[in-house]
Scaffold this motif. Structure first.
Motif, PDB file in Angstrom:
ATOM      1  N   MET A 189     -10.806 -11.432  13.257  1.00  0.00           N
ATOM      2  CA  MET A 189      -9.451 -11.836  13.474  1.00  0.00           C
ATOM      3  C   MET A 189      -9.545 -13.284  13.388  1.00  0.00           C
ATOM      4  O   MET A 189      -8.573 -13.972  12.844  1.00  0.00           O
ATOM      5  CB  MET A 189      -9.009 -11.409  14.769  1.00  0.00           C
ATOM      6  CG  MET A 189      -8.211 -10.114  14.911  1.00  0.00           C
ATOM      7  SD  MET A 189      -7.148  -9.965  13.643  1.00  0.00           S
ATOM      8  CE  MET A 189      -5.590 -10.536  14.478  1.00  0.00           C
ATOM      9  N   THR A 226      -9.259 -14.786  10.109  1.00  0.00           N
ATOM     10  CA  THR A 226      -8.321 -14.459   9.236  1.00  0.00           C
ATOM     11  C   THR A 226      -6.960 -15.328   9.272  1.00  0.00           C
ATOM     12  O   THR A 226      -6.521 -15.323  10.211  1.00  0.00           O
ATOM     13  CB  THR A 226      -7.903 -12.987   9.608  1.00  0.00           C
ATOM     14  OG1 THR A 226      -8.908 -12.303   9.747  1.00  0.00           O
ATOM     15  CG2 THR A 226      -6.833 -12.207   8.391  1.00  0.00           C
ATOM     16  N   ASP A 282      -2.440 -14.365   5.721  1.00  0.00           N
ATOM     17  CA  ASP A 282      -2.880 -13.217   5.219  1.00  0.00           C
ATOM     18  C   ASP A 282      -2.048 -12.051   6.108  1.00  0.00           C
ATOM     19  O   ASP A 282      -1.855 -11.154   5.557  1.00  0.00           O
ATOM     20  CB  ASP A 282      -4.523 -13.256   5.189  1.00  0.00           C
ATOM     21  CG  ASP A 282      -4.937 -12.129   4.569  1.00  0.00           C
ATOM     22  OD1 ASP A 282      -4.681 -11.736   3.357  1.00  0.00           O
ATOM     23  OD2 ASP A 282      -5.713 -11.483   5.207  1.00  0.00           O
ATOM     24  N   LEU A 283      -2.438 -12.323   7.398  1.00  0.00           N
ATOM     25  CA  LEU A 283      -1.660 -11.328   8.338  1.00  0.00           C
ATOM     26  C   LEU A 283      -0.364 -11.131   7.851  1.00  0.00           C
ATOM     27  O   LEU A 283      -0.044  -9.962   8.069  1.00  0.00           O
ATOM     28  CB  LEU A 283      -2.028 -11.732   9.703  1.00  0.00           C
ATOM     29  CG  LEU A 283      -3.560 -11.700  10.248  1.00  0.00           C
ATOM     30  CD1 LEU A 283      -3.480 -12.472  11.647  1.00  0.00           C
ATOM     31  CD2 LEU A 283      -4.125 -10.329  10.216  1.00  0.00           C
ATOM     32  N   ARG A 284       0.429 -12.099   7.949  1.00  0.00           N
ATOM     33  CA  ARG A 284       1.951 -12.247   7.383  1.00  0.00           C
ATOM     34  C   ARG A 284       2.072 -11.199   6.045  1.00  0.00           C
ATOM     35  O   ARG A 284       2.749 -10.364   5.979  1.00  0.00           O
ATOM     36  CB  ARG A 284       2.685 -13.464   7.218  1.00  0.00           C
ATOM     37  CG  ARG A 284       2.651 -14.332   8.498  1.00  0.00           C
ATOM     38  CD  ARG A 284       3.419 -15.416   8.347  1.00  0.00           C
ATOM     39  NE  ARG A 284       3.642 -16.208   9.568  1.00  0.00           N
ATOM     40  CZ  ARG A 284       3.095 -17.481  10.028  1.00  0.00           C
ATOM     41  NH1 ARG A 284       2.453 -17.890   8.876  1.00  0.00           N
ATOM     42  NH2 ARG A 284       3.342 -17.945  11.115  1.00  0.00           N
ATOM     43  N   THR A 308       0.257  -8.944   4.754  1.00  0.00           N
ATOM     44  CA  THR A 308      -0.194  -7.721   5.055  1.00  0.00           C
ATOM     45  C   THR A 308       0.851  -7.021   5.825  1.00  0.00           C
ATOM     46  O   THR A 308       1.393  -5.807   5.477  1.00  0.00           O
ATOM     47  CB  THR A 308      -1.503  -7.694   5.773  1.00  0.00           C
ATOM     48  OG1 THR A 308      -2.761  -8.073   5.227  1.00  0.00           O
ATOM     49  CG2 THR A 308      -2.148  -6.030   6.089  1.00  0.00           C
ATOM     50  N   MET A 309       1.441  -7.578   6.672  1.00  0.00           N
ATOM     51  CA  MET A 309       2.842  -7.011   7.628  1.00  0.00           C
ATOM     52  C   MET A 309       3.946  -6.925   6.639  1.00  0.00           C
ATOM     53  O   MET A 309       4.514  -5.859   6.724  1.00  0.00           O
ATOM     54  CB  MET A 309       3.113  -7.829   8.761  1.00  0.00           C
ATOM     55  CG  MET A 309       2.168  -7.902   9.724  1.00  0.00           C
ATOM     56  SD  MET A 309       1.676  -6.447  10.650  1.00  0.00           S
ATOM     57  CE  MET A 309       3.236  -6.099  11.536  1.00  0.00           C
ATOM     58  N   ASN A 341      -8.762  -6.066  11.227  1.00  0.00           N
ATOM     59  CA  ASN A 341      -7.789  -7.050  11.353  1.00  0.00           C
ATOM     60  C   ASN A 341      -6.267  -6.626  11.071  1.00  0.00           C
ATOM     61  O   ASN A 341      -5.666  -5.871  11.771  1.00  0.00           O
ATOM     62  CB  ASN A 341      -8.028  -8.422  10.920  1.00  0.00           C
ATOM     63  CG  ASN A 341      -8.384  -8.751   9.622  1.00  0.00           C
ATOM     64  OD1 ASN A 341      -7.218  -8.419   8.698  1.00  0.00           O
ATOM     65  ND2 ASN A 341      -9.468  -8.969   9.118  1.00  0.00           N
ATOM     66  N   GLY A 342      -5.738  -7.208  10.038  1.00  0.00           N
ATOM     67  CA  GLY A 342      -4.330  -6.996   9.624  1.00  0.00           C
ATOM     68  C   GLY A 342      -3.979  -5.395   9.273  1.00  0.00           C
ATOM     69  O   GLY A 342      -2.741  -5.096   9.542  1.00  0.00           O
ATOM     70  N   TYR A 343      -5.030  -4.710   8.734  1.00  0.00           N
ATOM     71  CA  TYR A 343      -4.795  -3.574   8.184  1.00  0.00           C
ATOM     72  C   TYR A 343      -4.221  -2.696   9.510  1.00  0.00           C
ATOM     73  O   TYR A 343      -3.582  -1.945   9.586  1.00  0.00           O
ATOM     74  CB  TYR A 343      -5.769  -3.109   7.584  1.00  0.00           C
ATOM     75  CG  TYR A 343      -5.589  -1.673   7.016  1.00  0.00           C
ATOM     76  CD1 TYR A 343      -4.930  -1.742   5.722  1.00  0.00           C
ATOM     77  CD2 TYR A 343      -6.452  -0.429   7.244  1.00  0.00           C
ATOM     78  CE1 TYR A 343      -4.624  -0.225   5.007  1.00  0.00           C
ATOM     79  CE2 TYR A 343      -6.315   0.507   6.825  1.00  0.00           C
ATOM     80  CZ  TYR A 343      -5.254   0.724   5.672  1.00  0.00           C
ATOM     81  OH  TYR A 343      -5.135   2.010   4.939  1.00  0.00           O
ATOM     82  N   SER A 360      -1.074  -3.750  11.153  1.00  0.00           N
ATOM     83  CA  SER A 360       0.107  -3.104  10.552  1.00  0.00           C
ATOM     84  C   SER A 360       0.248  -1.603  10.207  1.00  0.00           C
ATOM     85  O   SER A 360       1.500  -1.340  10.497  1.00  0.00           O
ATOM     86  CB  SER A 360      -0.165  -3.845   9.058  1.00  0.00           C
ATOM     87  OG  SER A 360      -1.199  -3.176   8.235  1.00  0.00           O
TER      88      SER A 360
END
Ligand SMILES: NC(=O)c1ccc[n+]([C@@H]2O[C@H](COP(=O)([O-])OP(=O)(O)OC[C@H]3O[C@@H](n4cnc5c(N)ncnc54)[C@H](OP(=O)(O)O)[C@@H]3O)[C@@H](O)[C@H]2O)c1
Length: 236
Positions: free
Chosen positions: A88, A91, A95-97, A99-100, A140-142, A145
């Protein structure tokens, strides 16, 4: 009468397999993704190129695609982005945004567009993942999400009692996502990689077509469960 079905993420993997099966069965199939599956379009898939990470362009293109459909027997919210396996702390928020956007928020505006014009929608299956429950290091983001996707599905189920909703984990599938994962070097921090590498090329990781067949068999029985639930195909 032929079934009317919508599938997101039809250019490869599970979504391609699902669209292929439903077209073979004579269904009226609608699909979107960024890349165009030209062979499926030649066989009658109603397709629009849609970037689900960008509501400002994607939403209008999606609305045009479904404009003439008065109902859908089944909507499969399949498109998804894995992102890189890393901690995390490493990341980037952007990138997290993204993926969301792809894995969660696009499904919100897709559902909102679907429910316009009194369109009847019988069943919605959002393709979730065991990662929504496991929260393994590196996913992480996966994981974030897919956990949020499960809750999105539950929230819409509460608002739409006339539609049956499920967030369904499809098990391991030998697709581009698994090509990325199983080609990563072994890393003791990211324990599931070892399991995935061992499963690749075995019946534990069927290809998109085989997994699609199993899911299609399971969709009717999902309707016996409470609407809005998370389910795992391996535990049905
Ligand atoms: N493979 C597995 O082991 C596994 C396990 C559990 C859950 N799942 C879930 O199963 C679903 C299908 O994944 P898959 O394994 O078949 O992966 P895949 O082969 O990588 O396919 C992903 C699909 O999503 C589409 N997509 C990705 N980003 C998009 C964007 N920004 N806009 C529009 N479409 C986009 C891709 O199309 P374009 O790139 O052409 O846009 C592609 O058609 C996903 O929700 C995934 O999370 C997979």
């Amino acid at each position: 009468m032929a079934e009317t079905i919508l599938i997101t993420g039809v250019s490869s993997g599970l979504g391609y397999g699902l669209a292929d099966h439903y077209l073979n069965a004579g269904a009226d199939v609608y699909g979107c993704s960024r890349g165009e599956p030209t062979d499926l379009v030649a066989r009658g898939l109603k397709f629009a190129p849609v970037d689900l990470s960008d509501e400002s362009t994607g939403r209008a293109a999606f609305a045009t695609l479904i404009e003439e459909a008065s109902h859908f027997d089944l909507v499969i919210l399949n498109a998804g982005k894995l992102g890189k396996i890393r901690d995390m702390k490493d990341t980037p928020l952007d990138d997290l945004r993204e993926t969301m956007e792809v894995n969660v928020w696009s499904n919100k505006w897709i559902l909102d567009e679907l429910f316009t014009r009194d369109r009847r929608i019988d069943q919605v299956v959002a393709i979730s993942s065991g990662a929504s429950q496991s929260g393994s290091r590196g996913w992480n983001g996966y994981s974030l999400s897919k956990a949020a996707l499960n809750m999105l599905v539950k929230l819409y189920a509460g608002e739409r009692p006339e539609t049956h909703f499920t967030a369904l984990a499809p098990g391991l599938i030998d697709t581009a996502m698994q090509d990325y994962l199983t080609n990563l070097p072994e890393d003791p921090r990211y324990a599931p990689l070892e399991i995935l590498k061992a499963a690749k090329g075995t019946p534990k990781m069927p290809d998109g077509q085989t997994c699609a067949r199993r899911l299609i068999e399971a969709f009717p029985q999902l309707k016996h469960r409470e609407s809005g639930e998370y389910a795992d195909i391996r535990k049905l």
